[in-house]
Motif scaffolding. Structure first.
Motif, PDB file in Angstrom:
ATOM      1  N   UNK A 190       6.039  86.415 -34.876  1.00 35.86           N
ATOM      2  CA  UNK A 190       7.144  86.261 -33.917  1.00 35.86           C
ATOM      3  C   UNK A 190       7.172  84.827 -33.407  1.00 35.86           C
ATOM      4  N   UNK A 191       7.373  83.897 -34.310  1.00 33.46           N
ATOM      5  CA  UNK A 191       7.341  82.495 -33.894  1.00 33.46           C
ATOM      6  C   UNK A 191       8.670  82.080 -33.271  1.00 33.46           C
ATOM      7  N   UNK A 192       8.639  80.921 -32.632  1.00 35.44           N
ATOM      8  CA  UNK A 192       9.853  80.312 -32.081  1.00 35.44           C
ATOM      9  C   UNK A 192       9.715  78.803 -32.261  1.00 35.44           C
ATOM     10  N   UNK A 193      10.802  78.093 -32.130  1.00 31.92           N
ATOM     11  CA  UNK A 193      10.744  76.642 -32.321  1.00 31.92           C
ATOM     12  C   UNK A 193      10.209  75.955 -31.067  1.00 31.92           C
ATOM     13  N   UNK A 194       9.761  74.723 -31.247  1.00 29.31           N
ATOM     14  CA  UNK A 194       9.298  73.957 -30.084  1.00 29.31           C
ATOM     15  C   UNK A 194      10.414  73.821 -29.058  1.00 29.31           C
ATOM     16  N   UNK A 195      11.650  73.690 -29.529  1.00 28.83           N
ATOM     17  CA  UNK A 195      12.782  73.563 -28.599  1.00 28.83           C
ATOM     18  C   UNK A 195      12.916  74.810 -27.734  1.00 28.83           C
ATOM     19  N   UNK A 196      12.662  75.981 -28.322  1.00 26.92           N
ATOM     20  CA  UNK A 196      12.718  77.227 -27.549  1.00 26.92           C
ATOM     21  C   UNK A 196      11.656  77.221 -26.447  1.00 26.92           C
ATOM     22  N   UNK A 197      10.435  76.830 -26.815  1.00 26.72           N
ATOM     23  CA  UNK A 197       9.344  76.809 -25.832  1.00 26.72           C
ATOM     24  C   UNK A 197       9.587  75.740 -24.766  1.00 26.72           C
ATOM     25  N   UNK A 207      13.193  84.753 -24.621  1.00 29.98           N
ATOM     26  CA  UNK A 207      14.657  84.721 -24.587  1.00 29.98           C
ATOM     27  C   UNK A 207      15.186  85.075 -23.201  1.00 29.98           C
ATOM     28  N   UNK A 208      14.470  85.916 -22.470  1.00 27.85           N
ATOM     29  CA  UNK A 208      14.887  86.253 -21.110  1.00 27.85           C
ATOM     30  C   UNK A 208      14.833  85.018 -20.212  1.00 27.85           C
ATOM     31  N   UNK A 209      13.820  84.189 -20.405  1.00 28.88           N
ATOM     32  CA  UNK A 209      13.675  82.981 -19.599  1.00 28.88           C
ATOM     33  C   UNK A 209      14.740  81.938 -19.932  1.00 28.88           C
ATOM     34  N   UNK A 210      15.033  81.773 -21.217  1.00 31.37           N
ATOM     35  CA  UNK A 210      15.947  80.702 -21.614  1.00 31.37           C
ATOM     36  C   UNK A 210      17.408  81.133 -21.634  1.00 31.37           C
ATOM     37  N   UNK A 211      17.644  82.430 -21.469  1.00 33.53           N
ATOM     38  CA  UNK A 211      19.014  82.921 -21.363  1.00 33.53           C
ATOM     39  C   UNK A 211      19.781  82.934 -22.661  1.00 33.53           C
ATOM     40  N   UNK A 212      19.066  82.971 -23.778  1.00 29.25           N
ATOM     41  CA  UNK A 212      19.710  83.046 -25.098  1.00 29.25           C
ATOM     42  C   UNK A 212      18.694  83.570 -26.096  1.00 29.25           C
ATOM     43  N   UNK A 213      19.169  83.960 -27.266  1.00 23.31           N
ATOM     44  CA  UNK A 213      18.246  84.362 -28.313  1.00 23.31           C
ATOM     45  C   UNK A 213      17.446  83.154 -28.793  1.00 23.31           C
ATOM     46  N   UNK A 214      16.233  83.410 -29.215  1.00 23.39           N
ATOM     47  CA  UNK A 214      15.444  82.319 -29.777  1.00 23.39           C
ATOM     48  C   UNK A 214      16.023  81.902 -31.130  1.00 23.39           C
ATOM     49  N   UNK A 215      15.682  80.704 -31.576  1.00 29.10           N
ATOM     50  CA  UNK A 215      16.259  80.132 -32.788  1.00 29.10           C
ATOM     51  C   UNK A 215      15.947  80.995 -34.008  1.00 29.10           C
ATOM     52  N   UNK A 216      16.971  81.448 -34.735  1.00 36.97           N
ATOM     53  CA  UNK A 216      16.739  82.278 -35.927  1.00 36.97           C
ATOM     54  C   UNK A 216      15.967  81.508 -36.994  1.00 36.97           C
ATOM     55  N   UNK A 217      15.193  82.235 -37.793  1.00 36.48           N
ATOM     56  CA  UNK A 217      14.405  81.613 -38.852  1.00 36.48           C
ATOM     57  C   UNK A 217      15.295  80.808 -39.794  1.00 36.48           C
ATOM     58  N   UNK A 218      16.444  81.348 -40.162  1.00 37.12           N
ATOM     59  CA  UNK A 218      17.331  80.659 -41.098  1.00 37.12           C
ATOM     60  C   UNK A 218      17.742  79.287 -40.573  1.00 37.12           C
ATOM     61  N   UNK A 219      18.013  79.202 -39.266  1.00 39.16           N
ATOM     62  CA  UNK A 219      18.401  77.919 -38.678  1.00 39.16           C
ATOM     63  C   UNK A 219      17.245  76.931 -38.711  1.00 39.16           C
ATOM     64  N   UNK A 220      16.042  77.417 -38.409  1.00 39.46           N
ATOM     65  CA  UNK A 220      14.867  76.544 -38.409  1.00 39.46           C
ATOM     66  C   UNK A 220      14.558  76.045 -39.813  1.00 39.46           C
TER      67      UNK A 220
END
Length: 284
Positions: A165-172, A262-275
């Motif tokens: 369940x990774x996320x991008x650095x931008x998400x973090x 995603x609750x904190x940032x108010x959006x879905x985290x970056x999809x794998x395809x986009x990354x």
């Protein structure tokens, strides 16, 4: 209120500073870095902050109210370095201490977690109001291998069918900024991870789809993967460490479905395809 950011010239630190400048005056942000000259392009005050010079740390924190400690990158030294920062923060009268830990630090089998647990304990024992950001795996950690996988014709690892369940650095970075610029976070520990999980087979399939080449995932044993990494020129200890992280992923240590990020940032985290798309574009 002045906010100090350690490791501000690192990958995550730069993202945090740039995003924070959109919400806070630049005069209220301080880069706490080993080499201030590396921060001249950031448009904020930079102070020397060397974790291995504990006697100088309290002075560097003068007039800073809030401190974000982005975990250091020297594995094996971090517990001592972080404790130096905690002690300095207490001496300097820091009013709020934030720390980027690791996902499920208290239960994970990741070899990285020990130093994070020790740091969390030091922070909680200090008496300073705190918030712990337990960051999951950065998607970039795996995507750093995308280009070499395309060139070699395979993506290798030893994570089996482990859910990641990774996320991008931008998400973090967005999560850190959201917490720094809002109330109600003191005393909380957040488990931060991507909304959607994938396996390394899924990642290889996405790389294949976007590159137009067949890039299968080849799963190895932990020792086989470590030996393969050694053959690429990595030091033996580092090769074993990286292989152990993959093995931990196979045990589910990089999986989380709480959606706190995603609750904190108010959006879905970056999809794998986009990354993947961004990583492939950057490698061209």
């Amino acid at each position: 209120m002045k906010i100090g950011i350690t490791g501000a010239t690192g990958h995550l630190g730069r993202l945090v500073v740039n995003k924070l400048k959109e919400k806070v005056k630049a005069d209220n942000i301080v880069a706490l870095v080993r080499t201030p000259s590396n921060a001249v392009d950031m448009g904020i005050e930079a102070r020397e902050f060397d974790y291995d010079k504990p006697e100088a740390l309290p002075g560097a924190l003068k007039d800073i109210d809030t401190l974000l400690l982005i975990s250091a990158n020297e594995i094996g030294k971090r517990s001592r370095q972080h404790t130096n920062v905690v002690n300095a923060a207490k001496q300097a009268g820091i009013k709020w201490f934030l720390y980027t830990s690791v996902l499920h630090a208290d239960t994970t089998t990741l070899s990285l977690a020990g130093e994070h647990r020790e740091t969390e304990t030091a922070i909680k024992s200090s008496g300073i109001p705190y918030t712990i950001l337990r960051n999951g795996w950065y998607t970039e950690n795996y995507l750093a291998s995308a280009d070499s996988a395309i060139k070699s014709g395979a993506f290798i690892g030893c994570a089996g069918d482990g859910k990641i369940s990774s996320a991008t650095r931008a998400d973090f970075a967005d999560a850190a900024v959201a917490i720094l610029t809002s109330e109600g976070h003191i005393g909380k520990t957040y488990e931060l991870a991507g909304d959607d999980y994938y396996t390394l087979s899924d990642l290889a399939a996405e790389i294949s789809r976007q590159s137009g080449k067949n890039i299968p995932y080849i799963n190895m044993t932990e020792s086989e993967y470590a030996e393969k990494l050694k053959s690429f020129g990595l030091p033996e200890d580092l090769a074993k460490e990286i292989a152990s992280w993959d093995a931990s992923a196979g045990r589910g240590d990089l999986f989380d479905e709480s959606h706190q990020l995603s609750a904190l940032i108010g959006r879905k985290t970056t999809p794998l395809a986009d990354a993947v798309r961004e990583a492939l574009a950057a490698s061209k």
